[in-house]
Structures are given as structure tokens and as C-alpha cells.
Design a protein around this motif. Structure first.
Motif, PDB file in Angstrom:
ATOM      1  N   ASP A  37       0.402  -0.938   0.345  1.00 31.17           N
ATOM      2  CA  ASP A  37      -0.204   0.467  -0.333  1.00 31.17           C
ATOM      3  C   ASP A  37       0.804   1.319   0.435  1.00 31.17           C
ATOM      4  OD1 ASP A  37      -1.902  -1.821   0.046  1.00 31.17           O
ATOM      5  OD2 ASP A  37      -2.550  -1.111   2.185  1.00 31.17           O
ATOM      6  N   GLU A  41       0.619   3.802  -2.605  1.00 35.02           N
ATOM      7  CA  GLU A  41       0.128   5.570  -2.315  1.00 35.02           C
ATOM      8  C   GLU A  41       1.217   5.935  -3.548  1.00 35.02           C
ATOM      9  OE1 GLU A  41      -0.601   5.086   1.764  1.00 35.02           O
ATOM     10  OE2 GLU A  41      -3.267   5.144   1.289  1.00 35.02           O
ATOM     11  N   HIS A  46      -3.229   9.699  -7.861  1.00 34.99           N
ATOM     12  CA  HIS A  46      -4.581   9.880  -7.799  1.00 34.99           C
ATOM     13  C   HIS A  46      -4.821   8.033  -8.589  1.00 34.99           C
ATOM     14  CE1 HIS A  46      -1.098   9.427 -10.226  1.00 34.99           C
ATOM     15  NE2 HIS A  46      -1.664   8.867 -11.244  1.00 34.99           N
ATOM     16  N   PRO A  47      -6.077   8.799  -9.715  1.00 35.14           N
ATOM     17  CA  PRO A  47      -6.971   7.075  -9.415  1.00 35.14           C
ATOM     18  C   PRO A  47      -5.895   6.367 -10.567  1.00 35.14           C
ATOM     19  CG  PRO A  47      -8.543   8.821  -9.960  1.00 35.14           C
ATOM     20  CD  PRO A  47      -6.956  10.052  -9.439  1.00 35.14           C
ATOM     21  N   HIS A  67      -7.889  -6.786   3.879  1.00 35.52           N
ATOM     22  CA  HIS A  67      -6.863  -5.282   4.406  1.00 35.52           C
ATOM     23  C   HIS A  67      -6.728  -5.470   2.315  1.00 35.52           C
ATOM     24  CE1 HIS A  67      -4.956  -2.395   4.615  1.00 35.52           C
ATOM     25  NE2 HIS A  67      -3.669  -2.053   4.168  1.00 35.52           N
ATOM     26  N   SER A  70      -8.117  -2.444  -0.078  1.00 39.13           N
ATOM     27  CA  SER A  70      -8.369  -1.231   0.169  1.00 39.13           C
ATOM     28  C   SER A  70      -7.695   1.061  -0.127  1.00 39.13           C
ATOM     29  CB  SER A  70      -8.113  -1.487   1.913  1.00 39.13           C
ATOM     30  OG  SER A  70      -9.116  -3.018   1.845  1.00 39.13           O
ATOM     31  N   LEU A  71      -6.980   0.657  -0.884  1.00 37.08           N
ATOM     32  CA  LEU A  71      -6.589   1.680  -0.942  1.00 37.08           C
ATOM     33  C   LEU A  71      -7.995   2.808  -1.452  1.00 37.08           C
ATOM     34  CD1 LEU A  71      -2.917   0.708  -2.659  1.00 37.08           C
ATOM     35  CD2 LEU A  71      -3.878   2.009  -0.348  1.00 37.08           C
ATOM     36  N   GLU A  72      -8.053   4.229  -1.330  1.00 38.15           N
ATOM     37  CA  GLU A  72      -8.594   4.882  -0.938  1.00 38.15           C
ATOM     38  C   GLU A  72      -8.487   4.952  -3.053  1.00 38.15           C
ATOM     39  OE1 GLU A  72      -9.208  10.005  -1.195  1.00 38.15           O
ATOM     40  OE2 GLU A  72      -7.189   9.094  -0.058  1.00 38.15           O
ATOM     41  N   HIS A  73      -7.597   5.421  -3.804  1.00 35.01           N
ATOM     42  CA  HIS A  73      -7.459   5.892  -5.635  1.00 35.01           C
ATOM     43  C   HIS A  73      -7.507   4.446  -6.436  1.00 35.01           C
ATOM     44  CE1 HIS A  73      -6.961   9.705  -4.757  1.00 35.01           C
ATOM     45  NE2 HIS A  73      -5.620  10.001  -4.184  1.00 35.01           N
ATOM     46  N   ASP A 100     -17.536  -5.608  -0.387  1.00 40.82           N
ATOM     47  CA  ASP A 100     -16.788  -4.327  -0.575  1.00 40.82           C
ATOM     48  C   ASP A 100     -17.306  -4.099  -1.499  1.00 40.82           C
ATOM     49  OD1 ASP A 100     -15.567  -4.540   2.284  1.00 40.82           O
ATOM     50  OD2 ASP A 100     -14.214  -5.416   1.227  1.00 40.82           O
TER      51      ASP A 100
END
Length: 132
Positions: A37, A41, A46-47, A67, A70-73, A100
Motif C-alpha cells: 500500500d 500510494e 491519483h486514481p 485488507h 482498500s486503497l482510496e484511489h 466491499d
């Protein structure tokens, strides 16, 4: 560009796609997922999307299964499998993470899967208003 991490390698395919290859017989732990992760990151603020190329057999601890992805982008994951074990492991993760709503699709490596997976990721990213 190819980067070696404790569990395998990550190649930057383009500015929005990374390819991950985990080493043979690795058991992905929560700590390895955190290393993964942090790297992603840093590379992708960015996406982006991930191509998991399951060239080797490996597994996940229970905590790691909960886990991963689970990264936002993170917009999508394409998984290229080459045998029944790879397909089963991918399905186990999907089953555990069903609530999810992961954007994940599996491709057969024996049927031009890597190229089909990259094309699918590019389409998902483009549909998300991102230019791959």
C-alpha cells in the motif's frame, strides 16, 4: 520501471496501471500488504488500477485478505491466473470481500489474459473519466 519489494515485484505499466507479481509460495501478511500500500500510494497519488499477474502460487493470511484492495484511489483490479489454484484463491478473496463491491475481473493467462486484462483496466479507467 520495475521495483522489488519483500514479497515480489511491482512494475509501473503506465501512469495509471501497476502490475504486481508475488513470489512463489509467499504467504502475504498484513505487514506485506502495508508495504504494498505504501509503495502504491507513493507512486499513484491519483486514481489507478492494478494488474495482478499470478505467475506463482501464493496465499494470504486472513487479515491480509480483509485488507487488500482498500486503497482510496484504487479503481479496479484485473487478475491473470494460470491454474485452478490461482482461480480458487482469487475466488476466496472475492467471497470474503463480497460486501466491499470490489471492481475485480479474472482473466485466463492461457488465453491472452494479460493483454485482455490491460485492455479491460484501460476501459474501466476511461469510463471513470481518467485517461490511461
Amino acid at each position: 520501471m520495475n521495483f522489488e519489494l519483500s514479497f515480489g515485484s511491482i512494475s509501473i505499466v503506465d501512469e495509471h496501471i501497476a502490475e504486481v507479481i508475488v513470489n512463489e509460495d509467499t504467504v502475504m501478511t498484513l505487514e506485506m500488504c502495508e508495504e504494498y500500500d505504501a509503495f502504491l500510494e507513493e507512486q499513484f497519488p491519483h486514481p489507478f488500477a492494478i494488474l495482478v499477474n499470478k505467475l506463482h502460487n501464493y496465499s494470504y493470511t486472513f487479515e491480509a485478505k480483509l485488507h487488500i484492495a482498500s486503497l482510496e484511489h484504487l479503481m479496479a483490479i484485473a487478475v491473470v491466473t494460470y491454474n485452478k489454484y490461482g482461480t480458487e484463491q482469487t475466488q476466496k478473496v472475492l467471497d470474503q470481500r463480497a460486501v466491499d463491491g470490489l471492481v475485480l475481473k479474472e482473466f485466463s493467462g492461457l488465453k491472452m489474459g494479460r493483454q485482455k486484462a490491460l485492455s479491460w483496466l484501460e476501459t474501466v479507467l476511461a469510463d471513470s473519466m481518467i485517461k490511461p
